[in-house]
Design a protein around this motif. Sequence first.
Motif, PDB file in Angstrom:
ATOM      1  N   TRP A  55       0.830  -1.211   0.000  1.00 61.27           N
ATOM      2  CA  TRP A  55       0.000   0.000   0.000  1.00 61.27           C
ATOM      3  C   TRP A  55       0.862   1.258   0.000  1.00 61.27           C
ATOM      4  O   TRP A  55       0.513   2.265  -0.624  1.00 61.27           O
ATOM      5  N   PHE A  56       1.994   1.214   0.694  1.00 61.26           N
ATOM      6  CA  PHE A  56       2.912   2.349   0.663  1.00 61.26           C
ATOM      7  C   PHE A  56       3.403   2.608  -0.757  1.00 61.26           C
ATOM      8  O   PHE A  56       3.411   3.743  -1.235  1.00 61.26           O
ATOM      9  N   ALA A  57       3.787   1.533  -1.443  1.00 58.64           N
ATOM     10  CA  ALA A  57       4.250   1.667  -2.824  1.00 58.64           C
ATOM     11  C   ALA A  57       3.121   2.146  -3.733  1.00 58.64           C
ATOM     12  O   ALA A  57       3.323   2.989  -4.613  1.00 58.64           O
ATOM     13  N   PHE A  58       1.914   1.638  -3.529  1.00 55.50           N
ATOM     14  CA  PHE A  58       0.771   2.037  -4.345  1.00 55.50           C
ATOM     15  C   PHE A  58       0.480   3.525  -4.194  1.00 55.50           C
ATOM     16  O   PHE A  58       0.335   4.247  -5.185  1.00 55.50           O
ATOM     17  N   TRP A  59       0.381   3.998  -2.955  1.00 51.82           N
ATOM     18  CA  TRP A  59       0.041   5.406  -2.745  1.00 51.82           C
ATOM     19  C   TRP A  59       1.184   6.332  -3.152  1.00 51.82           C
ATOM     20  O   TRP A  59       0.945   7.447  -3.631  1.00 51.82           O
ATOM     21  N   THR A  60       2.418   5.875  -3.001  1.00 55.04           N
ATOM     22  CA  THR A  60       3.548   6.676  -3.492  1.00 55.04           C
ATOM     23  C   THR A  60       3.500   6.783  -5.004  1.00 55.04           C
ATOM     24  O   THR A  60       3.677   7.869  -5.570  1.00 55.04           O
ATOM     25  N   ALA A  61       3.252   5.662  -5.682  1.00 54.59           N
ATOM     26  CA  ALA A  61       3.155   5.679  -7.144  1.00 54.59           C
ATOM     27  C   ALA A  61       1.979   6.544  -7.592  1.00 54.59           C
ATOM     28  O   ALA A  61       2.086   7.279  -8.589  1.00 54.59           O
ATOM     29  N   ALA A  62       0.862   6.480  -6.885  1.00 54.01           N
ATOM     30  CA  ALA A  62      -0.292   7.311  -7.241  1.00 54.01           C
ATOM     31  C   ALA A  62       0.037   8.795  -7.083  1.00 54.01           C
ATOM     32  O   ALA A  62      -0.315   9.622  -7.943  1.00 54.01           O
ATOM     33  N   ALA A  63       0.728   9.150  -6.008  1.00 57.61           N
ATOM     34  CA  ALA A  63       1.096  10.556  -5.797  1.00 57.61           C
ATOM     35  C   ALA A  63       2.083  11.029  -6.863  1.00 57.61           C
ATOM     36  O   ALA A  63       1.957  12.150  -7.380  1.00 57.61           O
ATOM     37  N   VAL A  64       3.051  10.186  -7.217  1.00 59.05           N
ATOM     38  CA  VAL A  64       4.012  10.556  -8.263  1.00 59.05           C
ATOM     39  C   VAL A  64       3.296  10.717  -9.596  1.00 59.05           C
ATOM     40  O   VAL A  64       3.568  11.656 -10.347  1.00 59.05           O
ATOM     41  N   TYR A  65       2.346   9.840  -9.890  1.00 57.25           N
ATOM     42  CA  TYR A  65       1.586   9.938 -11.138  1.00 57.25           C
ATOM     43  C   TYR A  65       0.796  11.235 -11.190  1.00 57.25           C
ATOM     44  O   TYR A  65       0.828  11.951 -12.193  1.00 57.25           O
ATOM     45  N   VAL A  66       0.086  11.558 -10.112  1.00 58.70           N
ATOM     46  CA  VAL A  66      -0.707  12.789 -10.079  1.00 58.70           C
ATOM     47  C   VAL A  66       0.204  14.011 -10.209  1.00 58.70           C
ATOM     48  O   VAL A  66      -0.111  14.961 -10.947  1.00 58.70           O
ATOM     49  N   ALA A  67       1.342  14.007  -9.533  1.00 60.49           N
ATOM     50  CA  ALA A  67       2.272  15.133  -9.634  1.00 60.49           C
ATOM     51  C   ALA A  67       2.835  15.261 -11.055  1.00 60.49           C
ATOM     52  O   ALA A  67       2.968  16.370 -11.580  1.00 60.49           O
ATOM     53  N   THR A  68       3.134  14.131 -11.688  1.00 62.09           N
ATOM     54  CA  THR A  68       3.671  14.165 -13.052  1.00 62.09           C
ATOM     55  C   THR A  68       2.636  14.694 -14.036  1.00 62.09           C
ATOM     56  O   THR A  68       2.945  15.553 -14.874  1.00 62.09           O
ATOM     57  N   ILE A  69       1.405  14.210 -13.934  1.00 62.26           N
ATOM     58  CA  ILE A  69       0.349  14.691 -14.830  1.00 62.26           C
ATOM     59  C   ILE A  69       0.067  16.165 -14.557  1.00 62.26           C
ATOM     60  O   ILE A  69      -0.138  16.951 -15.483  1.00 62.26           O
ATOM     61  N   GLY A  70       0.087  16.568 -13.289  1.00 64.26           N
ATOM     62  CA  GLY A  70      -0.097  17.985 -12.961  1.00 64.26           C
ATOM     63  C   GLY A  70       0.991  18.860 -13.550  1.00 64.26           C
ATOM     64  O   GLY A  70       0.711  19.929 -14.115  1.00 64.26           O
ATOM     65  N   ALA A  71       2.235  18.421 -13.457  1.00 58.04           N
ATOM     66  CA  ALA A  71       3.346  19.184 -14.036  1.00 58.04           C
ATOM     67  C   ALA A  71       3.232  19.247 -15.553  1.00 58.04           C
ATOM     68  O   ALA A  71       3.509  20.283 -16.167  1.00 58.04           O
ATOM     69  N   LEU A  72       2.801  18.143 -16.172  1.00 55.71           N
ATOM     70  CA  LEU A  72       2.625  18.120 -17.625  1.00 55.71           C
ATOM     71  C   LEU A  72       1.542  19.102 -18.052  1.00 55.71           C
ATOM     72  O   LEU A  72       1.732  19.881 -18.992  1.00 55.71           O
ATOM     73  N   LEU A  73       0.399  19.076 -17.360  1.00 49.71           N
ATOM     74  CA  LEU A  73      -0.690  20.010 -17.703  1.00 49.71           C
ATOM     75  C   LEU A  73      -0.269  21.461 -17.465  1.00 49.71           C
ATOM     76  O   LEU A  73      -0.619  22.345 -18.253  1.00 49.71           O
ATOM     77  N   TRP A  74       0.480  21.708 -16.398  1.00 50.21           N
ATOM     78  CA  TRP A  74       0.970  23.062 -16.130  1.00 50.21           C
ATOM     79  C   TRP A  74       1.898  23.528 -17.257  1.00 50.21           C
ATOM     80  O   TRP A  74       1.790  24.658 -17.734  1.00 50.21           O
ATOM     81  N   ALA A  75       2.801  22.638 -17.694  1.00 51.23           N
ATOM     82  CA  ALA A  75       3.734  23.001 -18.765  1.00 51.23           C
ATOM     83  C   ALA A  75       3.001  23.246 -20.082  1.00 51.23           C
ATOM     84  O   ALA A  75       3.328  24.175 -20.827  1.00 51.23           O
ATOM     85  N   ILE A  76       2.004  22.422 -20.372  1.00 53.27           N
ATOM     86  CA  ILE A  76       1.225  22.625 -21.601  1.00 53.27           C
ATOM     87  C   ILE A  76       0.486  23.955 -21.545  1.00 53.27           C
ATOM     88  O   ILE A  76       0.478  24.720 -22.513  1.00 53.27           O
ATOM     89  N   GLY A  77      -0.146  24.239 -20.413  1.00 56.68           N
ATOM     90  CA  GLY A  77      -0.855  25.516 -20.261  1.00 56.68           C
ATOM     91  C   GLY A  77       0.079  26.706 -20.375  1.00 56.68           C
ATOM     92  O   GLY A  77      -0.257  27.720 -21.002  1.00 56.68           O
ATOM     93  N   ARG A  78       1.235  26.584 -19.780  1.00 54.26           N
ATOM     94  CA  ARG A  78       2.208  27.677 -19.844  1.00 54.26           C
ATOM     95  C   ARG A  78       2.698  27.898 -21.282  1.00 54.26           C
ATOM     96  O   ARG A  78       2.820  29.045 -21.732  1.00 54.26           O
ATOM     97  N   ALA A  79       2.936  26.821 -22.012  1.00 59.86           N
ATOM     98  CA  ALA A  79       3.383  26.942 -23.402  1.00 59.86           C
ATOM     99  C   ALA A  79       2.285  27.547 -24.273  1.00 59.86           C
ATOM    100  O   ALA A  79       2.564  28.377 -25.153  1.00 59.86           O
ATOM    101  N   ARG A  80       1.045  27.173 -24.023  1.00 61.61           N
ATOM    102  CA  ARG A  80      -0.062  27.747 -24.805  1.00 61.61           C
ATOM    103  C   ARG A  80      -0.227  29.231 -24.514  1.00 61.61           C
ATOM    104  O   ARG A  80      -0.487  30.024 -25.423  1.00 61.61           O
ATOM    105  N   ARG A  81      -0.118  29.605 -23.243  1.00 60.41           N
ATOM    106  CA  ARG A  81      -0.234  31.035 -22.904  1.00 60.41           C
ATOM    107  C   ARG A  81       0.902  31.828 -23.540  1.00 60.41           C
ATOM    108  O   ARG A  81       0.691  32.929 -24.058  1.00 60.41           O
TER     109      ARG A  81
END
Length: 147
Positions: A55-81
């Motif tokens: 469960w520790f590995a699962f929730w760590t992987a989930a948090a890393v995934y959410v952070a990675t997708i968040g950073a990707l969306l932020w970078a895409i939004g910044r590039a579009r702006r």
Amino acid sequence: MSGSRRRPTSSAHGAALALVALVVILVMAGCRGALDQSMLRSSGPQAGGVERQWWFAFWTAAAVYVATIGALLWAIGRARRRAARGESLREDHERRMTHGVTIGVGISVAILLVFLFYDFTLGRSISGSPSKHPLTISVVGHQWWWE
């Protein structure tokens, strides 16, 4: 002659898709196994440690995934702006990207070290027998039977 092949109708396509889905469901149903053999339902203290690690590995992987997708969306939004405003990249963009990658690698190494430490401590805690007088079973294997 190029028009002699007919495309399958949507009902034939739907029937084929339903058949494939049925076969997948039946195959997956055969993979269930015994009801009391689940890694996620531990039955003892040593198995509980392995479950907590999972469960520790699962929730760590989930948090890393959410952070990675968040950073990707932020970078895409910044590039579009930036493109909408007609701005070009800053002169120090290469240095900033290098810092970003360095920070990402550092975080990845830190997470892997945490997993390594957690795995070693769990392995040391479950490597011994749970009691002073463990049950010992002696088995002799022959080619076609067990003794």
